[in-house]
Design a protein around this motif. Structure first.
Motif, short mmCIF file in Angstrom:
data_model
loop_
_atom_site.label_atom_id
_atom_site.label_comp_id
_atom_site.label_asym_id
_atom_site.label_seq_id
_atom_site.Cartn_x
_atom_site.Cartn_y
_atom_site.Cartn_z
N ARG A 179 38.33 -14.26 16.14
CA ARG A 179 36.78 -14.64 16.23
C ARG A 179 36.00 -14.02 17.00
N PHE A 180 36.34 -13.97 18.49
CA PHE A 180 35.87 -13.96 20.06
C PHE A 180 35.36 -12.18 20.26
N PHE A 181 36.83 -11.93 19.51
CA PHE A 181 36.83 -10.03 19.08
C PHE A 181 36.47 -9.07 17.67
N GLY A 195 43.85 -0.94 32.21
CA GLY A 195 43.63 -1.52 33.81
C GLY A 195 41.64 -1.76 33.76
N SER A 196 41.28 -1.99 34.55
CA SER A 196 39.88 -2.05 34.66
C SER A 196 39.28 -0.82 34.40
N LEU A 197 39.44 0.58 34.83
CA LEU A 197 39.56 1.78 35.46
C LEU A 197 39.64 2.84 33.98
N ILE A 223 40.87 -1.64 24.97
CA ILE A 223 40.60 -2.19 26.11
C ILE A 223 40.29 0.07 27.16
N THR A 224 39.40 0.11 26.36
CA THR A 224 39.57 1.77 27.71
C THR A 224 39.36 1.77 29.10
N GLY A 225 38.45 0.34 29.06
CA GLY A 225 38.70 0.47 31.03
C GLY A 225 37.17 1.46 30.89
N GLN A 226 36.62 1.52 32.03
CA GLN A 226 34.83 1.35 32.47
C GLN A 226 35.05 3.12 32.80
N ASP A 245 35.67 -9.40 30.03
CA ASP A 245 35.77 -10.42 31.49
C ASP A 245 37.07 -11.48 29.97
N ARG A 246 37.43 -12.06 29.44
CA ARG A 246 37.84 -12.81 28.77
C ARG A 246 39.67 -12.01 28.19
N MET A 247 40.12 -12.07 29.45
CA MET A 247 41.70 -11.82 29.04
C MET A 247 42.25 -12.35 28.52
N ASP A 248 41.95 -13.78 28.90
CA ASP A 248 43.25 -15.00 28.21
C ASP A 248 42.62 -14.88 26.62
N LEU A 249 41.66 -14.72 26.00
CA LEU A 249 41.47 -14.16 24.67
C LEU A 249 41.94 -13.41 24.52
N ALA A 250 41.79 -11.87 24.75
CA ALA A 250 42.66 -11.02 24.38
C ALA A 250 44.37 -10.81 23.97
N LEU A 251 45.15 -11.44 25.22
CA LEU A 251 46.34 -12.21 25.63
C LEU A 251 46.66 -13.02 24.23
N ALA A 252 45.85 -14.18 23.81
CA ALA A 252 46.25 -15.01 23.18
C ALA A 252 46.11 -14.44 21.65
#
Length: 371
Positions: A179-181, A195-197, A223-226, A245-252
Motif C-alpha cells: 500500500r505504501f508504494f 544505492g542512494s546515488l 529506486i533510481t537514486g538521486q 527512506d523506508r527501505m524496510d518496507l521496500a524489502l518487505a
C-alpha cells in the motif's frame, strides 16, 4: 557506567553497522555514554544526531597517494589529530574504542593506543580496508562479516543490521508495504536499486527492460537514486521513485531484487531471504564481487558484471527465471541459509570481550563478556 567511542563514517557501509552496534550496546546498558567520531562531510553528520547519539568531528585526512604539497602537510596534520583525539579520550574517560573503518578510524585506533584504551574493530567488506588492517595490529578483537576476509585476528560475527531490518517481519508488514508504494497485491515484486546515488547501467537496463519484466507477470519497484539520468517508462506495474527512506518496507514488499553488491545490501537481502541478481560496482578494488560470493555459491543469488547487465541478458536470463516461481522461492530459502540477523549482538559481545580483557576480568555491564 561505561563510555564508548565508536569511530566510522563517510558512507552508509560504515555508518549503518556503527549505529546498529551502538543500539545493541545501549539496549544492554541503558546508561552507557555513547560518543560517535565522524567527519562533517559524511552521512554520519545527519544520521548520528537523528539516532540521538553525540557526534564529535575529526578532520577528513585521506592518505596521500602521490608526493605533493598535501603529502608534505599530511603527517603533521595527522599527528595533531591523533594527539587531540587522545586528549579527548582521556578527558571523557572513554573505556573502549570501537572502529568500523574509514578515514576517522585510523586516528582513533592510534589515539586509543596512545591513551592505553582497548580497541575492538568491525570490518564489513570481504576485502578489509587500510584503516582496519592497521588497527588489527593493535587488538585481537576483530569482527568480520565474511569467513574469507584476510585480516589479523578476524572472527566472523556477521553484519550488524539496522533494527528496522533485523526485526523486520516481512510477511506481517507486506500488505502495508505494498500500500505504501501503491503496488498490486496480486503480483510479485522485483526491487531494483543501485544505492542512494543510483547506478547508470543498472538503471538504464531496468528501464529498457520494463515491458519485458511486467509481461513476465511481475511488478517493479525501481529506486533510481538521486542523481539518476533515466525517465519513468510510464507503464502499468512499473513504479519508479528517486529516493526511499523506508527501505524496510521496500524489502518487505520485495520477492526478488536487482542491486549492487555492497556488503550491507548483500547481508540485508540474505538475512531476509530475498534472492537477487547482484551487479557489482565496476570501479574500485573489486570487493563487491567478493561480498556476494557466499550467497551466490549457496544458490541464493546470481552475479553479473556491470558491462554484461544489458537488456538482452535480462530477456534471456532474468525473465525466464522470474517466470519460474518455484525456483525463485528456492533461491530465497538458499539466500536465507547464509544470512543472519544477530551481527549487532555478536559484535557487542566482542566489544565486551575487549573491555573485559582490559579490566582483567568480566565486564559486568555486558553479558557474556570475559577476559
Amino acid at each position: 557506567m561505561t563510555t564508548y567511542l565508536l569511530a566510522g563514517g563517510g558512507t552508509a557501509g560504515h555508518v549503518n553497522p556503527l549505529l546498529a552496534v551502538a543500539d545493541a550496546i545501549r539496549a544492554r546498558e541503558p546508561d552507557a555514554v555513547m560518543i560517535v567520531l565522524g567527519t562533517r562531510e559524511g552521512l554520519e553528520a545527519r544520521l548520528v544526531p537523528e539516532r540521538g547519539y553525540e557526534l564529535i568531528f575529526v578532520p577528513r585526512l585521506p592518505f596521500p597517494r602521490r608526493p605533493n604539497r598535501a603529502a608534505i602537510l599530511f603527517l603533521p596534520r595527522f599527528n595533531r589529530a591523533v594527539s587531540d583525539l587522545a586528549a579527548v579520550l582521556r578527558a571523557r574517560k572513554v573505556d573502549v574504542v570501537v572502529g568500523f573503518g574509514g578515514y576517522v578510524s585510523t586516528p582513533a585506533y592510534l589515539a586509543a593506543r596512545r591513551a592505553g584504551i582497548p580497541i575492538a574493530i568491525h570490518e564489513a567488506n570481504f576485502r578489509a580496508g587500510l584503516a582496519n588492517r592497521l588497527g588489527a595490529w593493535l587488538t585481537t578483537r576483530v569482527g568480520v562479516v565474511f569467513p574469507g576476509t584476510r585480516i589479523r585476528h578476524g572472527r566472523v560475527v556477521g553484519m550488524p543490521l539496522r533494527p528496522e531490518i533485523q526485526n523486520l517481519d516481512r510477511a506481517g508488514v507486506r500488505a502495508e508495504a505494498l500500500r505504501f508504494f501503491d503496488l498490486d497485491p496480486d503480483r510479485p515484486t522485483l526491487l531494483v536499486t543501485g544505492g542512494s546515488l543510483g547506478a547508470r547501467r543498472l538503471n538504464g537496463t531496468a528501464v529498457e527492460s520494463a515491458s519485458a519484466l511486467v509481461a513476465a507477470g511481475w511488478q517493479v519497484l525501481h529506486i533510481t537514486g538521486q542523481k539518476s539520468e533515466v525517465s519513468d517508462p510510464g507503464i502499468d506495474h512499473y513504479r519508479m521513485i528517486e529516493y526511499c527512506d523506508r527501505m524496510d518496507l521496500a524489502l518487505a514488499g520485495a520477492d526478488f531484487a536487482v542491486s549492487r553488491a555492497g556488503a550491507g545490501t548483500v547481508c540485508e537481502l540474505s538475512a531476509l531471504g530475498i534472492p537477487a541478481v547482484y551487479v557489482p560496482y565496476p570501479v574500485g578494488n573489486g570487493e563487491q564481487r567478493f561480498n556476494a560470493a557466499s550467497v551466490v555459491s549457496a544458490g541464493g543469488g546470481i552475479l553479473i558484471d556491470d558491462a554484461a547487465f544489458l537488456p538482452a541478458w535480462v530477456a534471456d536470463e532474468l525473465v525466464p527465471l522470474l517466470r519460474d516461481r518455484p525456483r525463485v522461492r528456492a533461491m530465497g530459502e538458499l539466500a536465507a541459509s547464509v544470512g543472519g540477523r544477530d551481527g549487532a549482538e555478536r559484535m557487542a559481545d566482542l566489544v565486551g570481550e575487549a573491555l573485559g580483557r582490559a579490566r582483567g576480568g568480566v565486564n559486568p555491564a555486558i553479558p557474556g563478556a570475559d577476559a
